[in-house]
Design a protein around this motif. Structure first.
Motif, PDB file in Angstrom:
ATOM      1  N   LEU A 151       0.848  -1.183   0.000  1.00  0.00           N
ATOM      2  CA  LEU A 151       0.000   0.000   0.000  1.00  0.00           C
ATOM      3  C   LEU A 151       0.889   1.240   0.000  1.00  0.00           C
ATOM      4  N   LEU A 152       0.671   2.118  -0.960  1.00  0.00           N
ATOM      5  CA  LEU A 152       1.480   3.320  -1.116  1.00  0.00           C
ATOM      6  C   LEU A 152       0.627   4.569  -0.947  1.00  0.00           C
ATOM      7  N   ASN A 153       1.174   5.562  -0.266  1.00  0.00           N
ATOM      8  CA  ASN A 153       0.490   6.843  -0.159  1.00  0.00           C
ATOM      9  C   ASN A 153       0.875   7.680  -1.371  1.00  0.00           C
ATOM     10  N   THR A 154      -0.045   7.801  -2.290  1.00  0.00           N
ATOM     11  CA  THR A 154       0.224   8.523  -3.541  1.00  0.00           C
ATOM     12  C   THR A 154      -0.630   9.786  -3.652  1.00  0.00           C
ATOM     13  N   SER A 155      -1.017  10.333  -2.515  1.00  0.00           N
ATOM     14  CA  SER A 155      -1.963  11.453  -2.506  1.00  0.00           C
ATOM     15  C   SER A 155      -1.422  12.709  -3.178  1.00  0.00           C
ATOM     16  N   LYS A 156      -0.091  12.846  -3.253  1.00  0.00           N
ATOM     17  CA  LYS A 156       0.514  14.007  -3.915  1.00  0.00           C
ATOM     18  C   LYS A 156       1.003  13.676  -5.327  1.00  0.00           C
ATOM     19  N   GLY A 157       0.751  12.457  -5.741  1.00  0.00           N
ATOM     20  CA  GLY A 157       1.248  11.997  -7.026  1.00  0.00           C
ATOM     21  C   GLY A 157       0.611  12.691  -8.219  1.00  0.00           C
ATOM     22  N   LYS A 158       1.426  13.045  -9.201  1.00  0.00           N
ATOM     23  CA  LYS A 158       0.939  13.654 -10.437  1.00  0.00           C
ATOM     24  C   LYS A 158       1.157  12.742 -11.642  1.00  0.00           C
ATOM     25  N   ASN A 159       2.307  12.084 -11.679  1.00  0.00           N
ATOM     26  CA  ASN A 159       2.630  11.222 -12.822  1.00  0.00           C
ATOM     27  C   ASN A 159       2.554   9.753 -12.425  1.00  0.00           C
ATOM     28  N   ASN A 169       3.273 -10.709 -13.832  1.00  0.00           N
ATOM     29  CA  ASN A 169       2.797 -11.611 -12.778  1.00  0.00           C
ATOM     30  C   ASN A 169       2.009 -10.907 -11.693  1.00  0.00           C
ATOM     31  N   LEU A 170       1.821  -9.620 -11.848  1.00  0.00           N
ATOM     32  CA  LEU A 170       1.063  -8.858 -10.858  1.00  0.00           C
ATOM     33  C   LEU A 170      -0.408  -9.252 -10.937  1.00  0.00           C
ATOM     34  N   THR A 171      -0.969  -9.641  -9.789  1.00  0.00           N
ATOM     35  CA  THR A 171      -2.362 -10.092  -9.778  1.00  0.00           C
ATOM     36  C   THR A 171      -3.306  -9.069  -9.154  1.00  0.00           C
ATOM     37  N   THR A 172      -2.763  -8.225  -8.256  1.00  0.00           N
ATOM     38  CA  THR A 172      -3.606  -7.218  -7.614  1.00  0.00           C
ATOM     39  C   THR A 172      -2.864  -5.888  -7.510  1.00  0.00           C
ATOM     40  N   ILE A 173      -3.638  -4.827  -7.416  1.00  0.00           N
ATOM     41  CA  ILE A 173      -3.113  -3.475  -7.226  1.00  0.00           C
ATOM     42  C   ILE A 173      -3.773  -2.908  -5.981  1.00  0.00           C
ATOM     43  N   PRO A 174      -3.007  -2.313  -5.054  1.00  0.00           N
ATOM     44  CA  PRO A 174      -3.662  -1.715  -3.886  1.00  0.00           C
ATOM     45  C   PRO A 174      -4.423  -0.455  -4.280  1.00  0.00           C
ATOM     46  N   LEU A 175      -5.309  -0.018  -3.409  1.00  0.00           N
ATOM     47  CA  LEU A 175      -6.041   1.212  -3.652  1.00  0.00           C
ATOM     48  C   LEU A 175      -5.059   2.377  -3.629  1.00  0.00           C
ATOM     49  N   LEU A 176      -5.042   3.157  -4.701  1.00  0.00           N
ATOM     50  CA  LEU A 176      -4.123   4.285  -4.828  1.00  0.00           C
ATOM     51  C   LEU A 176      -4.899   5.588  -4.882  1.00  0.00           C
ATOM     52  N   ASN A 177      -4.412   6.588  -4.168  1.00  0.00           N
ATOM     53  CA  ASN A 177      -5.013   7.910  -4.243  1.00  0.00           C
ATOM     54  C   ASN A 177      -4.406   8.627  -5.441  1.00  0.00           C
ATOM     55  N   ALA A 178      -5.188   8.734  -6.484  1.00  0.00           N
ATOM     56  CA  ALA A 178      -4.700   9.337  -7.731  1.00  0.00           C
ATOM     57  C   ALA A 178      -5.389  10.665  -8.017  1.00  0.00           C
ATOM     58  N   SER A 179      -5.930  11.286  -6.987  1.00  0.00           N
ATOM     59  CA  SER A 179      -6.756  12.483  -7.188  1.00  0.00           C
ATOM     60  C   SER A 179      -5.997  13.666  -7.767  1.00  0.00           C
ATOM     61  N   ASN A 180      -4.686  13.696  -7.583  1.00  0.00           N
ATOM     62  CA  ASN A 180      -3.871  14.767  -8.161  1.00  0.00           C
ATOM     63  C   ASN A 180      -3.154  14.338  -9.437  1.00  0.00           C
ATOM     64  N   GLY A 181      -3.417  13.120  -9.861  1.00  0.00           N
ATOM     65  CA  GLY A 181      -2.752  12.590 -11.043  1.00  0.00           C
ATOM     66  C   GLY A 181      -3.212  13.243 -12.334  1.00  0.00           C
ATOM     67  N   THR A 182      -2.264  13.494 -13.223  1.00  0.00           N
ATOM     68  CA  THR A 182      -2.594  14.104 -14.516  1.00  0.00           C
ATOM     69  C   THR A 182      -2.237  13.204 -15.692  1.00  0.00           C
ATOM     70  N   ASP A 183      -1.375  12.215 -15.473  1.00  0.00           N
ATOM     71  CA  ASP A 183      -0.943  11.359 -16.584  1.00  0.00           C
ATOM     72  C   ASP A 183      -0.975   9.897 -16.157  1.00  0.00           C
ATOM     73  N   PHE A 184      -1.810   9.112 -16.867  1.00  0.00           N
ATOM     74  CA  PHE A 184      -1.995   7.705 -16.521  1.00  0.00           C
ATOM     75  C   PHE A 184      -1.721   6.781 -17.705  1.00  0.00           C
ATOM     76  N   HIS A 185      -1.106   7.301 -18.754  1.00  0.00           N
ATOM     77  CA  HIS A 185      -0.987   6.490 -19.963  1.00  0.00           C
ATOM     78  C   HIS A 185      -0.143   5.239 -19.714  1.00  0.00           C
ATOM     79  N   SER A 186      -0.603   4.131 -20.264  1.00  0.00           N
ATOM     80  CA  SER A 186       0.096   2.833 -20.199  1.00  0.00           C
ATOM     81  C   SER A 186       0.344   2.363 -18.766  1.00  0.00           C
ATOM     82  N   MET A 187      -0.454   2.822 -17.838  1.00  0.00           N
ATOM     83  CA  MET A 187      -0.232   2.511 -16.415  1.00  0.00           C
ATOM     84  C   MET A 187      -0.232   1.009 -16.147  1.00  0.00           C
ATOM     85  N   PHE A 188      -1.137   0.272 -16.810  1.00  0.00           N
ATOM     86  CA  PHE A 188      -1.233  -1.170 -16.591  1.00  0.00           C
ATOM     87  C   PHE A 188      -0.923  -1.956 -17.870  1.00  0.00           C
ATOM     88  N   TYR A 189      -0.223  -1.342 -18.766  1.00  0.00           N
ATOM     89  CA  TYR A 189       0.083  -1.972 -20.064  1.00  0.00           C
ATOM     90  C   TYR A 189       0.784  -3.320 -19.872  1.00  0.00           C
TER      91      TYR A 189
END
Length: 204
Positions: A151-159, A169-189
């Protein structure tokens, strides 16, 4: 062609950046007094035959970016005091034989992009304080053996772009605070084993 380093008195050293930069034939590092060191970035960058690193006093270090960049034969890293560090980008980039990472104090860190990119043998990531982080792009990209992310605190994350790219091999992603995010391209590619993604605030 340097293969060994003589014992050095580094007790007054404050700047260790680039010290062993691109020493491709170096296999070992002597014990160094780095207690006054502030800058450690790119210290071992490109040391492709280095298998281990001695214990280092990094308690005064502020910059660790690219410290072990492309150390493809490094299998482990000693416990490092990174509590004053702000830059962690590319720290373990392409450390393809690294099997574990020690617990790192990253509460002052703001740049985490590509920190573990290409670490193909890592199966777990220690819990990291990323509460001041603003850039998370490529942080875990091509970590092909990772199955979970802490679990990562990404509340200030933009990119966030390419953050998990190629984590096959990743099966799950924790809940991420992406409210300040502006760029999500290819995030789970190419996350070919991911079955679900948590609800992300991508409103920006």
């Amino acid at each position: 062609n340097l293969t060994t380093i003589p014992l050095l008195d580094t007790s007054n050293g404050t700047d260790f950046r680039y010290m062993f930069y691109n020493c491709k034939n170096l296999t070992t590092i002597p014990l160094l007094d780095t207690s006054k060191g502030k800058l450690f970035y790119e210290m071992f960058l490109g040391c492709t035959n280095l298998t281990s690193v001695p214990s280092l006093d990094t308690s005064n270090g502020t910059d660790f970016h690219s410290m072990f960049y492309n150390c493809i034969n490094l299998t482990s890293v000693p416990l490092l005091d990174t509590s004053n560090g702000t830059n962690f980008y590319y720290m373990f980039y392409n450390c393809t034989n690294l099997t574990s990472v020690p617990l790192l104090a990253t509460s002052n860190g703001n740049v985490f992009y590509a920190m573990f990119q290409g670490c193909t043998k890592l199966t777990t990531i220690p819990l990291l304080d990323t509460s001041n982080g603003t850039t998370f792009n490529n942080m875990f990209s091509s970590c092909t053996n990772l199955t979970t992310i802490p679990l990562l605190n990404t509340s200030k994350g933009k990119n966030f772009y390419e953050m998990f790219l190629g984590c096959t091999n990743l099966t799950t992603i924790p809940l991420l605070n992406a409210s300040n995010g502006t760029d999500f391209h290819s995030m789970f590619y190419n996350c070919t084993n991911l079955t679900s993604v948590p609800s992300l605030d991508t409103s920006n």
